[in-house]
Scaffold this motif. Sequence first.
Motif, PDB file in Angstrom:
ATOM      1  N   ASP A 318      50.917  62.509  46.408  1.00 40.21           N
ATOM      2  CA  ASP A 318      50.865  62.865  44.978  1.00 40.21           C
ATOM      3  C   ASP A 318      50.851  64.381  44.804  1.00 40.21           C
ATOM      4  O   ASP A 318      50.322  65.109  45.650  1.00 40.21           O
ATOM      5  N   LYS A 356      44.263  63.408  39.583  1.00 39.37           N
ATOM      6  CA  LYS A 356      44.562  61.977  39.522  1.00 39.37           C
ATOM      7  C   LYS A 356      43.572  61.221  38.653  1.00 39.37           C
ATOM      8  O   LYS A 356      43.922  60.223  38.015  1.00 39.37           O
ATOM      9  N   CYS A 576      48.702  54.027  33.728  1.00 37.44           N
ATOM     10  CA  CYS A 576      47.938  54.993  34.528  1.00 37.44           C
ATOM     11  C   CYS A 576      47.248  54.312  35.704  1.00 37.44           C
ATOM     12  O   CYS A 576      47.200  54.854  36.813  1.00 37.44           O
ATOM     13  N   LYS A 578      48.165  51.551  37.265  1.00 35.80           N
ATOM     14  CA  LYS A 578      49.147  51.159  38.279  1.00 35.80           C
ATOM     15  C   LYS A 578      49.600  52.376  39.096  1.00 35.80           C
ATOM     16  O   LYS A 578      49.922  52.247  40.284  1.00 35.80           O
ATOM     17  N   TRP A 579      49.653  53.533  38.474  1.00 39.10           N
ATOM     18  CA  TRP A 579      50.103  54.756  39.144  1.00 39.10           C
ATOM     19  C   TRP A 579      49.034  55.308  40.089  1.00 39.10           C
ATOM     20  O   TRP A 579      49.371  55.910  41.117  1.00 39.10           O
ATOM     21  N   TYR A 580      47.769  55.059  39.798  1.00 37.61           N
ATOM     22  CA  TYR A 580      46.680  55.698  40.533  1.00 37.61           C
ATOM     23  C   TYR A 580      46.614  55.233  41.986  1.00 37.61           C
ATOM     24  O   TYR A 580      46.758  54.048  42.294  1.00 37.61           O
TER      25      TYR A 580
END
Length: 605
Positions: A318, A356, A576, A578-580
Motif C-alpha cells: 500500500d 490506512k 473502505c 474491503k480495501w483495508y
Amino acid sequence: MAAIEYSTNEIAIKVNEEIISPRQVETVNENENTDGKKIKTRNYLIKKKSGGWRFASLLLVNQGLATLAFFGVGVNLVLFLTRVLDQENADAANNVSKWTGTVYLCSLLGAFLSDSYWGRYLTCAVFQLILVLGLGLLSLASWLFLINPAGCGDGIKLCKPSSSIGVGIFYLSIYLIAFGYGGHQPTIATFGADQFDDSHPNAADSKATFFCYFYFALNVGSLFSNTILVYYEDSGKWTLGFLVSLGSAIIALLLYLLGTSRYRYIKPCGNPLPRVGQVFLAAYRKWDVVPATADALYEVEGTESAIKGSRKILHSDDFKFLDKAATITQNDLCGPKDPWRLCTVTQVEEAKCVLKMLPIWLCTIIYSVIFTQMASLFVEQGDVMASKLGDFHLPAASMSAFDICSVLICTGIYRQILVPLAGRLSGNPKGLTELQRMGIGLIIGMIAMFAAGVTEIQRLKFVTPGEKKSSLSIFWQIPQYVFVGASEVFMYVGQLEFFNGQAPDGIKSFGSSLCMASISLGNYVSSLLVNMVMGITARGDSPGWIPADLNAGHMDRFYFLIAGLTALDFIIYVFCAKWYKCINLDISEKEIQLEEQQKQMLGKV
C-alpha cells in the motif's frame, strides 16, 4: 580433570526494553565450549509477578467509577442549560454537542502524551486529578452561584439569572471535566490491554475480552448516573448529584493508585510526529527516485526496530510512493545516515498504518452523530412527552437506562452466543471480524434513527393545542434507545479492538483515541447539521425543524436525514473495509525460540 567454569545467561522477559520485576527460576545446563572445557550455564527465567486479570479488573472498576462521575454531569447537562441557565433548546443542544466533542477531542492529547512522554500510568493519574478538580469546581459553582433559590431547575421552579462569575466558573469546570475524562479514556483502555503479555498464547483472546468488559464497565457506571443521579438532578437537587459524581471520581483515583506497584508498565516510544514527518519529507525529497523492491529497502539489523520499544513491521504494497523514504540512494551511502532522508521499513509502515486507518475512522463519524443524539435531542424529545407514572415523574434523561441495559444484555448475547455460533460458521475464532462488527453497528444505528423519527411523528399526533407536552407516553422512546445500545456493542467495542490492534506499538494509545475522536467529531458534525438545518428550514414564518417549541417543528425529518446520511456512509464504509489490509508485524525466529523456551521452562517450574 577439565576445569569447570560458570557463566550466567539471564533470559529476561522484556517489555519495550524494560525488565519487569521478576522471580527468577534457575535451571543448570552443562555444555562444552570450543576449547573442550565444560561450562555450567545457569539460565534464569524471569517470571513477571505484575499485570494479568487481577490488575486489569482494577482498571475496569476505575473505568466504571470514572464514567459514573462523568455521566453524572453529562447525561443531564442539556436540561441544566435550559432550566438553570435559561438557554433555548437548539442552543443547549449545540452547547452539549460542542462540550461532548471537546471531551473526546482531548483523548488525542492524552494519547499523544501517553505514547510519547509520560507513559500510560502517569497520563491516567494526571487526567484523573484534572477530572476531580473540575467536578469540585462544578459542585462549588452550583452550590454558591447557580442554584438560586434552592431546588430550582426542576422544571417547575424557575432559577434567578446567574451572575457572570458563576457562569464563568461553570464553563471552566465543565471543560476541565471534559479535559480530564477525555485524556483518561483512551489511555486507561490501552493501559488495561498492556496488562496482558503478548508472548502468552492467550493474550489476544484476553485483550479482546478486556475491551468487551471495558465497554461493559463503562455502561455499568453510567447506569447509576442515568437512573438515580438523574432523578435527583431532575428534581432540582443538582448540587447533590454533582457531589456524588465528585465522590465517585475520588474513589476511582484512589483505587487506581492502589495498584501502582503491581501494574505492568510499558515505556513511551517517543514523539511519533517527527517519525511520520520524516517519512513524508524523505519521500518528497526522493520523488524522482524509483522505489526499491521490498527486500532492498532499508531496515536496521537485529530483532528490534529503530523505533524505541516497537516491534518491526513487515513491508506492505500500500502507498508505494512512501517506499521512496526507505529506498537507499548513492547520497545515503555517503556520510552519516540522515533520518529526514532515509527511513526504515518499520518507520514507513507506521506512517502507512495511520493512512490506512483514516478512511475507516472517517466512516465512523456519522455513527457518532447518531450516538450523540441520546444526550441532546432524545432528551429534549422525551421532555415533551407524558412521563408520569402515577405521582412519580420519570426524568427524560433516565430513558438512556434502556440504552445501557441494551448494551449489557447485548454484550452477554454477543460473547456467549453470537461469537461461538459465528465462529463455527466462519471458522474465525473471534466470530466476526472487527470491520464486520462495525458495519453491523452502522446498520443498527440507522434503524435507531428511523425508530426515533417514527416516535416523533406519533408524538406530534398526540399534541393538544396550547399544551407543552404530548400525551404520548415517553416509553415510545424505548426502541430507539435499545437499537442505539445494540449498535454500540458492535460499533464501539469493534472500534476499540480494531484501532488498538492495528496501531503500531509506538502509537497504541493513539489507536484507542481514534474511537474517542470519532465521537468528538460526531458531536461537532451534529452541531453543524443542527445549525444548517435551522438555517435552511427556519425562514420567514416557518419555525424550522428544531424550534424552541418542538410541537411546532419537525424533528422527525432531522432523524430521517441522519438515517439517510448513515445509509450513504455505510456504502462508502463497505468499500473502505474491503480495501483495508491488516498490519503485518515481524515475529523473528529468535523471538519464537525464546518464547518456546520460556514456555518449556515455565512448565518445569
